[in-house]
Design an enzyme around this catalytic site. Sequence first.
Site, PDB file in Angstrom:
ATOM      1  N   CYS A 256       0.835  -1.205   0.000  1.00 56.66           N
ATOM      2  CA  CYS A 256       0.000   0.000   0.000  1.00 56.66           C
ATOM      3  C   CYS A 256       0.871   1.257   0.000  1.00 56.66           C
ATOM      4  CB  CYS A 256      -0.916  -0.009   1.227  1.00 56.66           C
ATOM      5  SG  CYS A 256      -2.008   1.405   1.333  1.00 56.66           S
ATOM      6  N   ASP A 333      12.367 -15.981   3.299  1.00 54.64           N
ATOM      7  CA  ASP A 333      13.817 -15.824   3.135  1.00 54.64           C
ATOM      8  C   ASP A 333      14.594 -16.041   4.424  1.00 54.64           C
ATOM      9  OD1 ASP A 333      13.332 -15.165   0.514  1.00 54.64           O
ATOM     10  OD2 ASP A 333      13.430 -13.008   0.837  1.00 54.64           O
ATOM     11  N   ARG A 368      23.228 -35.060 -16.424  1.00 58.47           N
ATOM     12  CA  ARG A 368      23.157 -33.627 -16.701  1.00 58.47           C
ATOM     13  C   ARG A 368      23.582 -32.792 -15.495  1.00 58.47           C
ATOM     14  NH1 ARG A 368      17.338 -33.660 -19.764  1.00 58.47           N
ATOM     15  NH2 ARG A 368      18.104 -33.883 -21.895  1.00 58.47           N
ATOM     16  N   ARG A 377      16.888 -12.486  -1.954  1.00 59.50           N
ATOM     17  CA  ARG A 377      17.526 -11.330  -2.595  1.00 59.50           C
ATOM     18  C   ARG A 377      18.694 -10.794  -1.775  1.00 59.50           C
ATOM     19  NH1 ARG A 377      13.125  -8.786  -4.297  1.00 59.50           N
ATOM     20  NH2 ARG A 377      13.340  -9.807  -6.296  1.00 59.50           N
ATOM     21  N   GLN A 410      36.615 -21.999  -9.037  1.00 58.80           N
ATOM     22  CA  GLN A 410      36.307 -22.855  -7.885  1.00 58.80           C
ATOM     23  C   GLN A 410      35.191 -23.836  -8.217  1.00 58.80           C
ATOM     24  OE1 GLN A 410      34.453 -21.159  -4.230  1.00 58.80           O
ATOM     25  NE2 GLN A 410      36.406 -21.688  -3.245  1.00 58.80           N
ATOM     26  N   GLN A 468       8.003 -21.875  -4.318  1.00 52.59           N
ATOM     27  CA  GLN A 468       8.597 -21.854  -2.976  1.00 52.59           C
ATOM     28  C   GLN A 468       7.667 -21.241  -1.935  1.00 52.59           C
ATOM     29  OE1 GLN A 468      12.947 -20.435  -3.511  1.00 52.59           O
ATOM     30  NE2 GLN A 468      11.965 -20.151  -5.488  1.00 52.59           N
ATOM     31  N   ASN A 705      12.672 -39.092  23.033  1.00 55.38           N
ATOM     32  CA  ASN A 705      12.674 -39.456  24.450  1.00 55.38           C
ATOM     33  C   ASN A 705      14.067 -39.661  25.023  1.00 55.38           C
ATOM     34  OD1 ASN A 705      13.194 -41.761  22.954  1.00 55.38           O
ATOM     35  ND2 ASN A 705      12.069 -43.125  24.321  1.00 55.38           N
ATOM     36  N   HIS A 838       3.734 -47.549  11.189  1.00 56.30           N
ATOM     37  CA  HIS A 838       5.099 -47.156  10.857  1.00 56.30           C
ATOM     38  C   HIS A 838       5.171 -46.121   9.738  1.00 56.30           C
ATOM     39  CE1 HIS A 838       5.897 -50.643  13.331  1.00 56.30           C
ATOM     40  NE2 HIS A 838       7.157 -50.232  13.424  1.00 56.30           N
ATOM     41  N   GLN A 841       7.139 -42.993  10.651  1.00 54.89           N
ATOM     42  CA  GLN A 841       8.596 -42.850  10.545  1.00 54.89           C
ATOM     43  C   GLN A 841       8.986 -41.978   9.355  1.00 54.89           C
ATOM     44  OE1 GLN A 841      10.355 -46.742  10.501  1.00 54.89           O
ATOM     45  NE2 GLN A 841       9.999 -47.083  12.688  1.00 54.89           N
TER      46      GLN A 841
END
Length: 941
Positions: A256, A333, A368, A377, A410, A468, A705, A838, A841
């Site tokens: 706004c 983020d 690939r 950002r 790198q 996301q 536990n 189970h 799990q």
Amino acid sequence: MPDASLFNGTSFITLFAPNISLLQASIDFYTNFLGFAIRKNSNQKLFWLQLEEDQNNVSIQLILDPEHAASVSQIDQNIRNLTRSLYRKDWRSIQSNIAFKSSSLSKLVKLLKDGGHPVQQSPNEISPFEVYTVDPLGSLIGFSGFKNPFAVNERSLLPKVSEEKAYRAEDDSEKLLNPVRKTIGVMTSGGDSPGMNPFVRAVVRAGIYKGCKVFCIHEGYEGLVRGGEKYIKETQWHDVRGWLVEGGTNIGTARCKEFRERSGRLKACKNMIDMGIDALIVCGGDGSLTGADRFRSEWPSLIEELLQTEQISQQQFNTHQNLNICGAVGSIDNDMSSTDATIGAFSSLDRICRAIDYIDATANSHSRAFIVEVMGRHCGWLGLLAGLATSADYILIPEKPASSREWQDQMCDIVGKHRARGKRKTIVIVAEGAISNDLSPISCDQVKDVLVNRLGLDTRVTTLGHVQRGGTAVAFDRIYATLQGVEAVNAVLECDADTPSPMIAIKEDQITRVPLVDAVELTQQVAKSIESRNFKKAISLRDSEFVEHMKNFISTNSADHVPPSLPLEKRKKIAIINVGAPAGGMNSAVYSMATYCMSRGHVPYAIHNGFSGLARHESVRSINWLDIEGWGSLGGSEIGTNRTLPNDADIGMIAYFFEKYGFDGLILVGGFEAFISLHQLERARINYPSLRIPLVLIPATISNNVPGTEYSLGSDTCLNSFMEYCDVIKQSAAATRNRVFVVEVQGGNSGYIATHAQLACGAQISYVPEEGISLAQLEMDINSLKESFANDQGKTKSGRLILKSENASKVLTTEVISTIIDDEASGRFDSKTAIPGHVQQGGIPSPMDRVRASRFAIRAVSFIERHSDRCQTFKNSISFRQTDEITSTAVVLGIHKSQLRFTPIRQLYDFESDVPRRMRKNIFWSNVREISDMLSGRTSL
């Protein structure tokens, strides 16, 4: 002083005080607030109090008698317990009370609250029939408006008002009953994030529970500026039903421009006053929270201007002198300083990791390379943790820029070596804010060109984008958004005009309040530091865990491909073993332990199939880098696990193999069986020198536990898996209408999963082993279900969930409880059972379990490095004795309030464990149970 006719009924009681000060405080309480007068005083040790002009001869005898009185510490503890549970538990279920009858409850409530005494009203604060308070001696004092103590249909004690007046915000009767009652507005602003709906739901229900009106402000600040009933709507308890499972924000969000101008804030001020709102809770990013704090600082001048221009009345001006603001951070983020996690961050991380797991399959099929762009950002948290959780080959984030030549060299060096070792796929994660050290942005296309031109890789680019943000929140975000919503309500009720605007944060796994302005300023300093190329300062402003994750990623990513960082004489042989039931994160721990060992120069060994595999089959294998590639994303246990303990498997043979392979340290990953195993190995050191090595347990069990930690690997994966199961079950119950599902929860004698699942799934009831199931509680819960379904006529989303821990009761089983409910329902609703078994799990481990497994494993290896030389000094000692120095080398690695710490197994086993019940003695999640019951409307006995 109240009228003599304020109350009557009880004729005579005796109270004992432990000292003079509490005796005098009690006399002041009964005379100043309840209208008693001193009729007799015997040697300043015995006082008779009686109601003035009382026809019923109601008397209280106060005696100074330390022998018969409770101790001062007991009294203080009792008052603290009652005060802490004011809005969470019915005081009548905690202790017995002294009861009076009163014909003027509203007057009594006002007197007590004006005096600063806690007051609990039943059944609610709008129309109470009973009122309870606590005297200075910790006694629970009750007052009833019933002529008949067993009546339930007495007339309302509210003053009669006209229908028109009853709906006014300034209703005198409401003020009389609750003079500090607030009207709270809640809004979401900025970018949406998963977890905002659970936050709003918690604010609405916690506010209503505490006697407040709650308005949802739709479309963020835009709705606040526009105002009116279209944008500012009063929200009731049932309006937010089902919001836990929904992503985004149901009340909308919008940016706004008008609110940035004073004229827009003036409109917002007028709209809030028109609705009677005097407290505002905002869930959004740093910009939204900054706007809220500025709004509060301008509030006095804004209402002054509204009064001068006759847009509000003098009464409205007097009523709304101050505005309380509270903020909570909703951002995927995780870019806000002063908090460990923002609402929606872990949900977004989950989306990213799932997407990369899917991409892995096609990348491996075609050999690939994939460049995956993620959000962030000004913050690389998503990119960093996604890289760590998915074992990405390389990451590019804003906090660690390099020159264009440097990052290219790198990346090509690491990717090239991975390919040369036989790896078929390549994953590079690029944060949208990735930059080189000259601040020029790094795009996915640039990265692709480098991989294609220099390494000749078939490369694709995938931009996840708004995937996301979407979808339902993960368990962590649902739980902590809910806890933050409750705390936000507490904050606006407790703050005054002089209190700085608080922001609700997560620090050390606890919900805390921090100054909003300070948090925003620190956050903005990160972006400014990056812009000024002060990258060291930028990363220093991140929390210490961020820096640790960065170092861990670099270490594990260079495993076996660069010269080891330790000299030859410092290199060790370190073994890892899984013990107990499978849990999410076990493979991640093995992967991180092995790769970190390789980067340091150690030789990692895996003991397959637990202690029985070692004792019977000598199942010991050195770990090869390519063999464990991709293990971080796998569920279960790739090296095998079982519940066999060392003593049962033959501890002598185990010690023999430890000697044969020359292990310098052992890491155990598992639950309570691993805890007992560590204890047995530590005790056996006196007989077996080969066991005199550093021993570290990484807790991994869905039950959570294990003593010595508040978090175990696998518990987050279990919560997510069980939550998804319950979401489907609840959807079925809602579609069928008038159906309740009784769902059985694993966890042994621990109620951790059931308690947190109740909060995450919105279950109405949960039964846990720590409390058991009493017939009285079951009867109350069934009556509550009857009322709920009766009130649901014509409403949607009418399904109900009951969670029952498998060991909550051996008699009242899941099937029995369902049958009882069915019988009591008399056809008005029905009950079914659901036992996921189970399935709980989980399959693929959650990102949180993966990342924490990595952190635990690397810390465990570092512990062995630090203590290995010390252990060598007593390894072959004939006069071996278990000194504190020696016992401190057999430890449990755990999280205590988000801090990693190593605790000796002997201390935990002897003092903090309930071994027969396979539990820790201290139950740290009891406050979560109270909040779960509060938000579901359940009364717990």
